[in-house]
Design a protein around this motif. Structure first.
Motif, mmCIF file in Angstrom:
data_model
loop_
_atom_site.group_PDB
_atom_site.id
_atom_site.type_symbol
_atom_site.label_atom_id
_atom_site.label_comp_id
_atom_site.label_asym_id
_atom_site.label_seq_id
_atom_site.Cartn_x
_atom_site.Cartn_y
_atom_site.Cartn_z
ATOM 1 N N ALA A 188 0.828 -1.201 0.000
ATOM 2 C CA ALA A 188 0.000 0.000 0.000
ATOM 3 C C ALA A 188 0.870 1.262 0.000
ATOM 4 N N GLN A 189 1.950 1.232 0.769
ATOM 5 C CA GLN A 189 2.851 2.386 0.794
ATOM 6 C C GLN A 189 3.492 2.608 -0.580
ATOM 7 N N TYR A 190 3.841 1.510 -1.221
ATOM 8 C CA TYR A 190 4.455 1.615 -2.540
ATOM 9 C C TYR A 190 3.453 2.171 -3.551
ATOM 10 N N GLU A 191 2.221 1.710 -3.481
ATOM 11 C CA GLU A 191 1.193 2.202 -4.397
ATOM 12 C C GLU A 191 0.924 3.688 -4.164
ATOM 13 N N ALA A 192 0.946 4.112 -2.894
ATOM 14 C CA ALA A 192 0.743 5.526 -2.582
ATOM 15 C C ALA A 192 1.873 6.369 -3.153
ATOM 16 N N TYR A 193 3.083 5.843 -3.056
ATOM 17 C CA TYR A 193 4.236 6.559 -3.611
ATOM 18 C C TYR A 193 4.120 6.644 -5.131
ATOM 19 N N GLN A 194 3.719 5.558 -5.764
ATOM 20 C CA GLN A 194 3.581 5.543 -7.223
ATOM 21 C C GLN A 194 2.614 6.616 -7.700
ATOM 22 N N SER A 195 1.592 6.877 -6.905
ATOM 23 C CA SER A 195 0.592 7.863 -7.312
ATOM 24 C C SER A 195 1.139 9.288 -7.280
ATOM 25 N N THR A 196 2.268 9.494 -6.594
ATOM 26 C CA THR A 196 2.855 10.837 -6.522
ATOM 27 C C THR A 196 3.822 11.115 -7.666
ATOM 28 N N LEU A 197 4.198 10.093 -8.424
ATOM 29 C CA LEU A 197 5.185 10.274 -9.475
ATOM 30 C C LEU A 197 4.644 11.171 -10.586
ATOM 31 N N TYR A 198 5.532 11.942 -11.177
ATOM 32 C CA TYR A 198 5.154 12.769 -12.315
ATOM 33 C C TYR A 198 5.778 12.173 -13.560
ATOM 34 N N LYS A 199 4.966 11.584 -14.402
ATOM 35 C CA LYS A 199 5.438 10.916 -15.612
ATOM 36 C C LYS A 199 6.585 9.961 -15.300
ATOM 37 N N GLY A 200 6.448 9.248 -14.187
ATOM 38 C CA GLY A 200 7.436 8.261 -13.798
ATOM 39 C C GLY A 200 8.620 8.815 -13.036
ATOM 40 N N ILE A 201 8.649 10.115 -12.743
ATOM 41 C CA ILE A 201 9.784 10.756 -12.072
ATOM 42 C C ILE A 201 9.415 11.091 -10.632
ATOM 43 N N ASP A 202 10.368 10.877 -9.727
ATOM 44 C CA ASP A 202 10.167 11.235 -8.332
ATOM 45 C C ASP A 202 9.924 12.735 -8.228
ATOM 46 N N PRO A 203 8.853 13.171 -7.554
ATOM 47 C CA PRO A 203 8.489 14.592 -7.531
ATOM 48 C C PRO A 203 9.447 15.466 -6.724
ATOM 49 N N SER A 204 10.398 14.868 -6.013
ATOM 50 C CA SER A 204 11.363 15.686 -5.268
ATOM 51 C C SER A 204 12.516 16.153 -6.153
ATOM 52 N N ASN A 205 12.531 15.736 -7.414
ATOM 53 C CA ASN A 205 13.557 16.218 -8.342
ATOM 54 C C ASN A 205 13.335 17.690 -8.668
ATOM 55 N N ARG A 206 14.436 18.425 -8.772
ATOM 56 C CA ARG A 206 14.400 19.842 -9.119
ATOM 57 C C ARG A 206 14.537 19.983 -10.634
ATOM 58 N N VAL A 207 13.563 20.657 -11.245
ATOM 59 C CA VAL A 207 13.513 20.748 -12.708
ATOM 60 C C VAL A 207 13.108 22.157 -13.130
ATOM 61 N N LEU A 208 13.217 22.397 -14.422
ATOM 62 C CA LEU A 208 12.683 23.595 -15.055
ATOM 63 C C LEU A 208 11.710 23.157 -16.131
ATOM 64 N N PHE A 209 10.498 23.637 -16.068
ATOM 65 C CA PHE A 209 9.512 23.351 -17.110
ATOM 66 C C PHE A 209 9.664 24.364 -18.243
ATOM 67 N N GLY A 210 9.481 23.881 -19.457
ATOM 68 C CA GLY A 210 9.518 24.779 -20.604
ATOM 69 C C GLY A 210 8.308 25.689 -20.641
ATOM 70 N N PHE A 211 8.395 26.725 -21.454
ATOM 71 C CA PHE A 211 7.291 27.674 -21.570
ATOM 72 C C PHE A 211 6.069 27.002 -22.180
ATOM 73 N N GLY A 212 4.888 27.483 -21.790
ATOM 74 C CA GLY A 212 3.660 27.077 -22.441
ATOM 75 C C GLY A 212 3.490 27.824 -23.760
ATOM 76 N N ARG A 213 2.270 27.940 -24.221
ATOM 77 C CA ARG A 213 2.022 28.618 -25.493
ATOM 78 C C ARG A 213 2.349 30.102 -25.359
ATOM 79 N N THR A 214 3.157 30.608 -26.280
ATOM 80 C CA THR A 214 3.481 32.030 -26.330
ATOM 81 C C THR A 214 3.319 32.523 -27.763
#
Length: 860
Positions: free
Chosen positions: A825-851
């Motif tokens: 259950a703990q593993y499944e809860a963790y899986q639900s927090t992933l962003y496109k398979g990536i751990d959400p604690s990773n520091r990233v920069l998102f590209g611009f949206g529509r401009t």
């Protein structure tokens, strides 16, 4: 510094037009490869221009028409994003804060030149494109040579060469007025005029422009000006003089910190579980005297870098020519950030519920501090880190035609650079001052004078330093003396052209620390002086290549080269000390490439295969966050030595024009960039104290063998890119164009903490999700009765489908496996927090949206 342009056109199109240009020229090129064309094989003046089907390098050329027609509010280097093996992003998203990699190498290892003059920073090789945004308005040709390139200079073009050729004063008489608008209050105006050449050989050209607004990211307001002036004189056929002055003073608020994915989601105002791509954690709010909530940036950049050049071309006789350029650049400016702690807390302890700084709390805490009794650094303020310089150089090239087949050239490239690096107070954040004790010659002092970063400097000869009593944090200067010689011999006969070139150089580095006590301060067990004395480093390179035109359609080429490259300034004096690196050694670079080209009236195509090895590399990663053995964190920097990298890959680009009204452009590149063997790393806090990290020692082995090469700062490197574009001209003067671009095999930055154990080596660098982007644009020309007068209307939409994607990442927090959890259950809860398979604690920069951006110009 920042010119007014951030534009860009769907790169595929610019590249495509370049290839079409080649296709149109190919017949003349192929029909006449006789020896009388030897002067066109490699170079013109001091500028090395590659010639299609002659110069044996992988090259792409973009003309001014494409830059201006599809300009917009993008970053200048994004123009190259449909060039094979090139990846350009907006970095943190502030105006001019773009980043670029070429064949997996970052800008500090890409030779950037203006009219053949190197502009990479002489201490660290970095190119701050915010200093050069004005180039888009004055560039007549942008040529990109991937790999070692054809430049004869002793420059480390490991990844490639970018050469901006500006407009000369003797252009056709006429002018242009432009107006641009776009998303987030983007507004730009410019005016340019050329006098044309008089009967006595005089000519002049000038441009003035202003751009302001903000980018897609929160609180990234900016203001930028640009000016350009060129004066030409051709007294006779033997002599031609060109004087140029250009600069782009600017200030802009920034986003320098890459937040965690989870914070992008948490601080989304819509609270819909999706990342808020505009989120910026580097600013906050305070309440003014009228009770209004006012935004205040912690991170910003301001700079002005005027460049003056005097070019003299002397045609001695039919066989000999001497080209010389004298230049100077006096850069003034720096960047802001925080310094100090209040109540034992740094600025990241003052975030509010929306993820921004609560300046009211900071002001209150600062106002409670009695600086007369407090220790140094007991208030939290905004500082400005000044990075000014004076730079002077001369570049000379003598060319001689031996006979119809042989040509040689020799020359020298000599430069002197003095950089000023120190900190001053920029905003006291409500404090009465800031107490600093870093200057050992003065002792503890209270500084209350502030320097406003939004006051632009137009004076290229202005003062380079603030008074020593106003300086805090650190104060050191870097002095660089560079002198070099180069030579090249060329051969051209019938369908064969070849060259052999070599250069030698000496770099003398001296570090000057104004805060230490001369002959008293000890560093690393040694008594050090304010001036280190010059450390001279010798380097050299040798390159060769050949091109053979099989027939009027097909050609093949090959090139090979070796560099013994001097390391950058901070590897000569590591840890910001006055002590020379005891293991100092040159970096070794070997590169080889083969290519094939096809040209016909409808199809232009190229295929390149390359391999580059880079040994004994040394690098410093700044703005790092480290976890200590007691699980607390601190900021600082990492130094990594003994790195070996392998970069190899395949590139394909093509342009197909089945009809006069339709043109299709395509590109594909595949790379394999990886580390070979292990390296050694060490971590330091911002005060240069060695750190012991959780689970490691002060200096540790980094297990990098076979790990994919990621970025070395807050950036990522892709190892697969592709694009497909089309330009349709249904009626005269109307162009409609669109581009699809794909980025894959995108890898995060390496970090010293993650790769200090062998388990991380097995996992490698974190791979980010692939992404696809679409751009769309149009341009229409309205001609008046006088053909020299016309209006042009243009519009561009970038990221047409508003795709959410990660452009860069700076950490490697690997996704946890099921065996790391106590229950399913703990593993499944963790899986639900992933962003496109990536751990959400990773520091990233998102590209611009529509401009979007639109332009209106009038040529006369």
């Amino acid at each position: 510094m920042k010119l007014i342009n951030k534009s860009i056109l769907t790169v595929a199109i610019t590249l495509s037009t370049a290839s079409v240009y080649y296709a149109q020229q190919v017949q003349d090129t192929v029909k006449d490869t006789r020896s009388k064309d030897i002067e066109e094989v490699i170079l013109q003046g001091v500028t090395d221009i590659a010639k299609d089907r002659k110069t044996p390098v992988a090259v792409s050329t973009i003309k001014a028409a494409q830059i201006l027609e599809r300009q917009g509010n993008q970053e200048l280097v994004e123009l190259l994003n449909t060039t094979p093996s090139v990846y350009a992003t907006k970095g943190g998203g502030g105006f001019g804060d773009s980043q670029i990699t070429m064949r997996g190498f970052e800008s500090r290892n890409i030779a950037v030149m203006v009219n053949g003059m190197p502009v990479n920073d002489m201490e660290g090789g970095t190119v701050y494109f915010s200093n050069w945004t004005g180039l888009a308005d004055v560039t007549s040709t942008l040529q990109v040579q991937r790999g070692l390139g054809s430049s004869k200079l002793a420059i480390a073009s490991v990844g490639g060469t970018m050469n901006f050729l500006t407009k000369s004063a003797d252009m056709k008489k006429g002018g242009v007025i432009r107006l641009g608008v776009g998303n987030n209050d983007y507004f730009k105006t410019s005016f340019a005029y050329n006098t044309g050449k008089s009967d006595k050989g005089w000519s002049s050209s000038f441009l003035m422009s202003r751009q302001a607004g903000s980018t897609y990211i929160e609180n990234t307001d900016y203001e930028s000006y640009a000016y350009y002036f060129a004066l030409g004189w051709e007294p006779n056929k033997k002599h031609n003089f060109q004087f140029t002055l250009t600069s782009a003073p600017q200030w802009h608020n920034q986003r320098t910190y890459s937040s965690t994915i989870q914070n992008y989601i948490n601080f989304n105002p819509d609270h819909d579980g999706t990342p808020y791509r505009q989120y910026n954690s580097d600013y906050g709010y305070y309440t003014d005297a009228n009770g209004n909530k006012v935004a205040l940036a912690n991170r910003a950049n301001y700079y002005a870098k005027p460049v003056m050049m005097l070019n003299w071309d002397w045609t001695m006789n039919e066989k000999s020519k001497l080209s010389t350029v004298l230049y100077m650049s006096n850069g003034r400016g720096g960047g802001t950030g925080d310094i100090g702690r209040v109540g034992g807390k740094g600025i990241t302890s003052f975030y509010d519920a929306e993820g921004h700084f609560n300046y009211d709390a900071i002001f209150a805490a600062n106002q409670a501090v009695n600086l007369n009794t407090a220790s140094a650094g007991s208030t939290l303020i905004r500082r400005a880190s000044v990075n000014s310089h004076n730079w002077y150089g001369i570049l000379a090239n003598f060319q001689h035609k031996i006979n119809d087949n042989w040509n040689f050239s020799v020359g020298t490239d000599d430069r002197y650079y003095y950089g000023y690096h120190y900190q001053v107070a920029s905003d006291l954040y409500g404090a009465s001052g800031y107490k600093d004790s870093n200057n050992k010659n003065i002792g503890p002092k209270i500084v209350s004078k502030t320097y406003d970063y939004q006051k632009l400097s137009w004076n290229p000869f202005g003062g380079s330093t603030a008074p020593i009593e106003d300086q805090i944090g650190y104060s050191n200067d870097g002095e660089v003396i560079w002198y070099s010689g180069f030579g090249q011999i060329e051969y051209s006969k019938n369908n064969l052209s070849a060259f052999l070139q070599g250069s030698v150089s000496n770099q003398g580095y001296q570090r000057i620390d104004n805060f230490i006590q001369d002959g008293v301060t000890k560093q690393q067990g040694q008594t050090v002086n304010t001036k280190t004395g010059f450390k001279n480093l010798f380097g050299y390179n040798i390159k060769a290549g050949a091109n053979y035109n099989i027939d009027s359609n097909n050609n093949v080429f090959a090139n090979i080269g070796y560099y013994s490259k001097q390391p950058f300034f901070n590897s000569v004096y590591p840890s910001n000390f006055q002590v020379v690196n005891p293991t100092l050694t040159n970096e070794k670079i070997f590169s080889a490439e083969v290519g094939y080209g096809f040209r016909s009236s409808k199809l232009s195509a190229n295929v390149n295969i390359y391999r580059t090895s880079w040994g004994d590399r040394w690098l410093r990663r700044t703005n790092q966050t480290f976890t200590l053995p007691d699980n607390t964190t601190t900021t600082g920097y990492a130094e990594i030595s003994g790195i070996t990298e392998i970069h190899q890959g395949v590139e394909v680009d093509a342009v197909y024009k089945p009809f006069n009204f339709l043109e299709v452009q395509g590109m594909f590149s595949w790379g394999d960039y990886h580390y070979k063997g292990n390296a050694t790393g060490a971590a330091f806090d911002d005060n240069n104290n060695p750190l012991t990290l959780a689970g490691t020692s002060t200096s540790t082995t980094l297990y990098l063998d076979k790990v994919k090469v990621g970025g070395t700062s807050n950036n990522s490197i892709p190892q697969m890119t592709a694009s497909l574009g089309a330009t349709v001209k249904p009626v005269k003067d109307l162009s409609i164009f669109g581009t699809w671009r794909y980025v894959g095999k995108l890898y995060s930055s390496i970090d010293i903490a993650t790769f200090s154990n062998e388990a991380a080596q097995q996992k490698g660098v974190m791979k980010l999700p692939d992404f696809n982007l679409f751009d769309l644009g149009a341009s229409y020309k309205i001609r008046l009765r006088d053909n020299n007068q016309y209006f042009t209307i243009g519009a561009n939409v970038y990221n047409l489908f508003d795709t959410t994607y990660i452009s860069d990442a700076s950490t490697n927090v690997f996704t946890k496996t099921a065996d790391q959890f106590a229950t399913a259950a703990q593993y499944e809860a963790y899986q639900s927090t992933l962003y496109k398979g990536i751990d959400p604690s990773n520091r990233v920069l998102f590209g611009f949206g529509r401009t979007w951006a639109a332009t209106l110009s009038f040529n006369f």
